[in-house]
Design a protein around this motif. Structure first.
Motif, PDB file in Angstrom:
ATOM      1  N   GLY A  39     -16.647  -3.556  20.385  1.00 26.78           N
ATOM      2  CA  GLY A  39     -16.874  -2.313  20.738  1.00 26.78           C
ATOM      3  C   GLY A  39     -15.421  -1.278  20.092  1.00 26.78           C
ATOM      4  N   ALA A  40     -15.220  -2.325  19.048  1.00 28.90           N
ATOM      5  CA  ALA A  40     -13.678  -1.203  18.728  1.00 28.90           C
ATOM      6  C   ALA A  40     -13.546  -0.188  16.992  1.00 28.90           C
ATOM      7  CB  ALA A  40     -12.891  -1.132  19.001  1.00 28.90           C
ATOM      8  N   LEU A  41     -13.215   0.602  16.636  1.00 33.85           N
ATOM      9  CA  LEU A  41     -13.279   1.267  15.682  1.00 33.85           C
ATOM     10  C   LEU A  41     -12.267   0.720  15.053  1.00 33.85           C
ATOM     11  CD1 LEU A  41     -14.542   4.650  15.867  1.00 33.85           C
ATOM     12  CD2 LEU A  41     -16.504   2.706  15.077  1.00 33.85           C
ATOM     13  N   VAL A  42     -11.592   0.780  13.902  1.00 34.64           N
ATOM     14  CA  VAL A  42     -11.210   0.485  12.830  1.00 34.64           C
ATOM     15  C   VAL A  42     -10.243   1.599  12.367  1.00 34.64           C
ATOM     16  CG1 VAL A  42      -9.707  -1.112  10.659  1.00 34.64           C
ATOM     17  CG2 VAL A  42     -11.675  -2.246  12.394  1.00 34.64           C
ATOM     18  N   ALA A  43      -9.715   2.113  11.731  1.00 31.13           N
ATOM     19  CA  ALA A  43      -8.972   2.927  11.618  1.00 31.13           C
ATOM     20  C   ALA A  43      -7.518   2.447  10.289  1.00 31.13           C
ATOM     21  CB  ALA A  43      -8.054   4.320  11.597  1.00 31.13           C
ATOM     22  N   ALA A  44      -7.333   2.815   9.041  1.00 37.38           N
ATOM     23  CA  ALA A  44      -6.449   1.930   8.200  1.00 37.38           C
ATOM     24  C   ALA A  44      -5.769   3.418   7.260  1.00 37.38           C
ATOM     25  CB  ALA A  44      -7.253   1.303   7.180  1.00 37.38           C
ATOM     26  N   ASP A  45      -4.379   3.351   7.547  1.00 34.10           N
ATOM     27  CA  ASP A  45      -3.140   3.663   6.685  1.00 34.10           C
ATOM     28  C   ASP A  45      -3.653   3.940   5.334  1.00 34.10           C
ATOM     29  OD1 ASP A  45      -1.768   5.595   5.485  1.00 34.10           O
ATOM     30  OD2 ASP A  45      -0.870   5.924   6.770  1.00 34.10           O
ATOM     31  N   ASN A  46      -4.454   4.086   4.273  1.00 39.71           N
ATOM     32  CA  ASN A  46      -3.990   3.445   2.834  1.00 39.71           C
ATOM     33  C   ASN A  46      -3.422   4.591   1.848  1.00 39.71           C
ATOM     34  OD1 ASN A  46      -5.374   2.364   0.801  1.00 39.71           O
ATOM     35  ND2 ASN A  46      -7.172   3.416   0.033  1.00 39.71           N
ATOM     36  N   THR A  47      -2.465   4.406   2.506  1.00 40.66           N
ATOM     37  CA  THR A  47      -1.195   5.625   1.437  1.00 40.66           C
ATOM     38  C   THR A  47      -1.121   4.400   0.945  1.00 40.66           C
ATOM     39  OG1 THR A  47      -0.568   7.142   3.181  1.00 40.66           O
ATOM     40  CG2 THR A  47      -0.043   6.845   1.285  1.00 40.66           C
ATOM     41  N   TRP A  48      -0.523   3.390   0.534  1.00 41.04           N
ATOM     42  CA  TRP A  48       0.335   2.969  -0.306  1.00 41.04           C
ATOM     43  C   TRP A  48      -1.117   2.394  -1.110  1.00 41.04           C
ATOM     44  CZ3 TRP A  48      -1.497  -1.238  -2.872  1.00 41.04           C
ATOM     45  CH2 TRP A  48      -0.504  -2.626  -3.501  1.00 41.04           C
ATOM     46  N   GLY A  49      -2.165   2.689  -1.241  1.00 44.88           N
ATOM     47  CA  GLY A  49      -3.163   1.772  -2.106  1.00 44.88           C
ATOM     48  C   GLY A  49      -3.931   2.636  -2.635  1.00 44.88           C
ATOM     49  N   ARG A  83      -6.616 -11.097  -3.320  1.00 47.84           N
ATOM     50  CA  ARG A  83      -7.179 -11.648  -2.729  1.00 47.84           C
ATOM     51  C   ARG A  83      -8.501  -9.721  -1.766  1.00 47.84           C
ATOM     52  NH1 ARG A  83      -8.946 -12.421   3.561  1.00 47.84           N
ATOM     53  NH2 ARG A  83      -9.055 -10.645   3.259  1.00 47.84           N
ATOM     54  N   ASP A  84      -7.729  -9.047  -1.930  1.00 47.58           N
ATOM     55  CA  ASP A  84      -8.120  -7.907  -1.269  1.00 47.58           C
ATOM     56  C   ASP A  84      -7.369  -6.651  -2.113  1.00 47.58           C
ATOM     57  OD1 ASP A  84      -9.057  -8.853   0.571  1.00 47.58           O
ATOM     58  OD2 ASP A  84      -7.307  -8.724   2.088  1.00 47.58           O
ATOM     59  N   CYS A  85      -6.283  -6.787  -2.588  1.00 47.61           N
ATOM     60  CA  CYS A  85      -6.088  -5.935  -4.084  1.00 47.61           C
ATOM     61  C   CYS A  85      -5.966  -5.804  -4.811  1.00 47.61           C
ATOM     62  CB  CYS A  85      -4.004  -5.397  -3.353  1.00 47.61           C
ATOM     63  SG  CYS A  85      -3.628  -5.199  -2.153  1.00 47.61           S
ATOM     64  N   ARG A  86      -6.482  -4.591  -5.811  1.00 46.99           N
ATOM     65  CA  ARG A  86      -5.781  -4.819  -7.228  1.00 46.99           C
ATOM     66  C   ARG A  86      -4.939  -4.405  -8.103  1.00 46.99           C
ATOM     67  NH1 ARG A  86      -9.953  -0.222  -9.447  1.00 46.99           N
ATOM     68  NH2 ARG A  86      -9.468  -0.795 -10.654  1.00 46.99           N
ATOM     69  N   GLY A  87      -3.580  -4.208  -7.394  1.00 44.33           N
ATOM     70  CA  GLY A  87      -2.921  -3.993  -8.086  1.00 44.33           C
ATOM     71  C   GLY A  87      -1.211  -3.594  -6.846  1.00 44.33           C
ATOM     72  N   THR A  88      -0.769  -3.159  -7.062  1.00 43.64           N
ATOM     73  CA  THR A  88       0.307  -2.708  -6.588  1.00 43.64           C
ATOM     74  C   THR A  88       0.916  -1.091  -7.352  1.00 43.64           C
ATOM     75  OG1 THR A  88       2.447  -2.855  -5.679  1.00 43.64           O
ATOM     76  CG2 THR A  88       2.626  -3.599  -8.092  1.00 43.64           C
ATOM     77  N   ASN A  89       2.379  -0.595  -7.372  1.00 39.51           N
ATOM     78  CA  ASN A  89       2.626   0.648  -6.863  1.00 39.51           C
ATOM     79  C   ASN A  89       4.264   0.489  -7.649  1.00 39.51           C
ATOM     80  OD1 ASN A  89       3.644   0.262  -4.586  1.00 39.51           O
ATOM     81  ND2 ASN A  89       1.489   1.551  -3.900  1.00 39.51           N
ATOM     82  N   GLY A  90       4.972   1.635  -7.715  1.00 42.22           N
ATOM     83  CA  GLY A  90       5.914   1.565  -7.124  1.00 42.22           C
ATOM     84  C   GLY A  90       7.018   1.542  -6.192  1.00 42.22           C
ATOM     85  N   LEU A  91       6.367   0.969  -5.012  1.00 42.82           N
ATOM     86  CA  LEU A  91       7.204   1.222  -3.613  1.00 42.82           C
ATOM     87  C   LEU A  91       8.198  -0.773  -3.846  1.00 42.82           C
ATOM     88  CD1 LEU A  91       4.790   2.699  -0.859  1.00 42.82           C
ATOM     89  CD2 LEU A  91       7.841   3.214  -1.915  1.00 42.82           C
ATOM     90  N   VAL A  92       9.364  -0.803  -3.819  1.00 43.51           N
ATOM     91  CA  VAL A  92      10.257  -1.879  -3.877  1.00 43.51           C
ATOM     92  C   VAL A  92      11.239  -1.409  -2.976  1.00 43.51           C
ATOM     93  CG1 VAL A  92      10.949  -3.819  -5.111  1.00 43.51           C
ATOM     94  CG2 VAL A  92       9.394  -2.210  -6.410  1.00 43.51           C
ATOM     95  N   SER A  93      11.601  -2.492  -1.448  1.00 44.25           N
ATOM     96  CA  SER A  93      12.390  -2.428  -0.722  1.00 44.25           C
ATOM     97  C   SER A  93      12.712  -3.785  -1.108  1.00 44.25           C
ATOM     98  CB  SER A  93      11.735  -2.029   0.290  1.00 44.25           C
ATOM     99  OG  SER A  93      11.237  -0.975   0.469  1.00 44.25           O
ATOM    100  N   PHE A  94      14.278  -3.643  -0.959  1.00 39.94           N
ATOM    101  CA  PHE A  94      15.121  -4.574  -0.398  1.00 39.94           C
ATOM    102  C   PHE A  94      15.880  -4.967   0.446  1.00 39.94           C
ATOM    103  CE2 PHE A  94      17.778  -2.223  -3.007  1.00 39.94           C
ATOM    104  CZ  PHE A  94      18.719  -2.129  -2.906  1.00 39.94           C
ATOM    105  N   GLU A  95      16.654  -6.292   0.972  1.00 42.91           N
ATOM    106  CA  GLU A  95      17.082  -6.396   2.169  1.00 42.91           C
ATOM    107  C   GLU A  95      18.697  -6.910   1.507  1.00 42.91           C
ATOM    108  OE1 GLU A  95      17.512 -10.044   6.406  1.00 42.91           O
ATOM    109  OE2 GLU A  95      16.029  -9.730   4.581  1.00 42.91           O
ATOM    110  N   LEU A  96      19.071  -6.555   2.164  1.00 40.12           N
ATOM    111  CA  LEU A  96      20.812  -7.116   1.824  1.00 40.12           C
ATOM    112  C   LEU A  96      21.508  -7.547   2.311  1.00 40.12           C
ATOM    113  CD1 LEU A  96      22.680  -3.192   1.276  1.00 40.12           C
ATOM    114  CD2 LEU A  96      22.075  -4.950  -0.859  1.00 40.12           C
ATOM    115  N   GLN A  97      22.369  -8.804   1.908  1.00 37.48           N
ATOM    116  CA  GLN A  97      22.523  -9.640   3.295  1.00 37.48           C
ATOM    117  C   GLN A  97      23.104  -9.385   3.793  1.00 37.48           C
ATOM    118  OE1 GLN A  97      22.101 -13.058   1.848  1.00 37.48           O
ATOM    119  NE2 GLN A  97      21.479 -12.848  -0.242  1.00 37.48           N
ATOM    120  N   PRO A  98      22.753 -10.126   5.609  1.00 37.81           N
ATOM    121  CA  PRO A  98      23.164  -9.768   6.382  1.00 37.81           C
ATOM    122  C   PRO A  98      25.203  -9.532   6.090  1.00 37.81           C
ATOM    123  CG  PRO A  98      21.933 -11.475   6.786  1.00 37.81           C
ATOM    124  CD  PRO A  98      21.798 -10.840   5.215  1.00 37.81           C
TER     125      PRO A  98
END
Length: 400
Positions: free
Chosen positions: A185-195, A308-323
């Motif tokens: 009985g709950a609704l679903v809201a999705a932030d779609n700014t990325w897509g 499965r769900d996306c048509r592509g990606t965008n300009g966002l890329v993140s990276f983790e530096l070595q600990p």
């Protein structure tokens, strides 16, 4: 006033200046772009016409007063609804205002909301500044959706997700989340700014409500603030009524700018994607980098869901530096960049860099033992120039 200031009908110049030129007649075609219509007061031919229009505007969109929208904002609403596959859309002055109005429209004191651990950090702040004081409980669930079944309560009214997640782009199985939520009985809201409605379409995957910060890719030029909320037919009225009650609207000038940006949205995203993937593969080979976050990369967690769900990606890329790399070195890296601007937001034509505080941005996932995360928005500049710029950043990182 002299007689020469009056027209043949006897009206004075001041009167004519106030009333002339409102509806110029012309012969010809139609403009390519929607005209810019600025309006607060809207005039009617009769009391009956005004009464009839106002009586119908609860169910229909009508040009009745500026706070209810103008033909320019209506055109943008229609464009976003087409993009999202939605019944209707409302516009907001910022993306955060859109998030706040969703929470305000679908939750009341005593309700419970499940929120993804990967949401935009200001949305997380709304839990403490708005939901908690008004007696609305929130439980955060893992960004990939794991374990959410055990977190539902009898009074859970909304599941709020961001997919891919903010900063490191975790994927969740949105159709599965929607099935679980609807069965309870709950609704679903999705932030779609990325897509942005091009790369990802939450409503088609089972969500009831889709939010976007039109500030970003829809506008595309880093010169306007706006948020959008699009819904299914069944979820529409609570949002619509609450927006009317609060007088939510946007400037038609801003709506016109976003409409203009949307004409090139698909083409821009393709270019952002090409450039970002080149940068992502280059980063994978850097010894200073522990992990690269981009759902289009095969080793990214959730890559199969992305396929499965996306048509592509965008300009966002993140990276983790070595600990173990110290904060001073991360700051040297960021400050050494010249083509990547240091600033908030993303989605414009330009490249940006931000140092992400993952320990503050997540509460379910433990980031305490991991390295610093840097987020890049890869713009429309030549990738070869951007890679040289990043190389300078890595040189500065190791200079200490």
């Amino acid at each position: 006033m002299s007689d020469s200031s009056k027209d043949p009908a006897g009206q004075a110049l001041d009167t004519r200046l106030a009333h002339t030129g409102k509806a110029p007649a012309y012969f010809g075609g139609s403009p390519v772009n929607t005209p810019l219509v600025r309006a607060s007061t809207v005039l009617f031919d009769s009391v009956a016409a005004m009464r009839e229009t106002r009586a119908r505007r609860g169910e229909e969109r009508a040009f009745s007063y500026g706070a209810r929208g103008t033909p320019t904002t209506f055109a943008l609403e229609d464009a976003v609804s087409e993009l999202e596959g939605a019944h209707r859309t409302r516009l907001f002055p910022t993306g955060l205002a859109a998030i706040g109005m969703v929470l305000l429209s679908y939750l009341k004191p005593g309700d419970h909301v499940l929120m993804s651990d990967s949401v935009y950090e200001p949305a997380r702040n709304l839990v403490h500044s708005f939901l908690d004081p008004y007696g609305i409980r929130c439980t955060f669930f893992a960004a990939d959706g794991s374990g959410i079944e055990e977190l539902f309560e009898p009074n859970t009214r909304l599941v709020y997700a961001e997919c891919p997640g903010s900063l490191v782009y975790e994927m969740c199985d949105l159709p599965k989340l929607a099935e679980l939520a609807h069965s309870r009985g709950a609704l679903v809201a999705a932030d779609n700014t990325w897509g942005s409605g091009v790369q990802y379409r939450p409503l088609a995957l089972g969500a009831d409500i889709s939010l976007m910060a039109a500030t970003k890719y829809l506008s595309g030029h880093s010169d306007v603030m706006m948020g959008t909320v699009a819904t299914t037919r069944e979820a529409w009225q609570p949002l619509n009524e609450r927006c009317d009650a609060f007088g939510m609207t946007v400037s038609p000038d801003d709506a016109w700018l976003v409409l203009r940006g949307m004409r090139t949205l698909s083409a821009r995203l393709q270019m952002h994607e090409r450039h970002a993937m080149e940068v992502a593969h280059w980063l994978e080979a850097r010894p200073e980098v522990a992990a690269v976050f981009c759902p289009a990369l095969p080793q990214h967690p959730g890559h199969e869901l992305w396929k499965r769900d996306c048509r592509g990606t965008n300009g966002l890329v993140s990276f983790e530096l070595q600990p173990g790399i110290e904060n001073a070195a991360v700051e040297r890296f960021v400050d050494a960049l010249s083509l990547f601007g240091r600033g908030a937001s993303w989605g414009g034509y330009e490249s940006l860099v931000a140092w992400a505080n993952m320990r503050a941005a997540r509460s379910v996932t433990d980031w305490s033992q991991r390295g610093a995360v840097v987020r890049l928005h890869v713009g429309l500049e030549a990738p070869s120039d951007l890679l040289r710029d990043l190389d300078c950043g890595f040189a500065a990182l190791g200079a200490g």
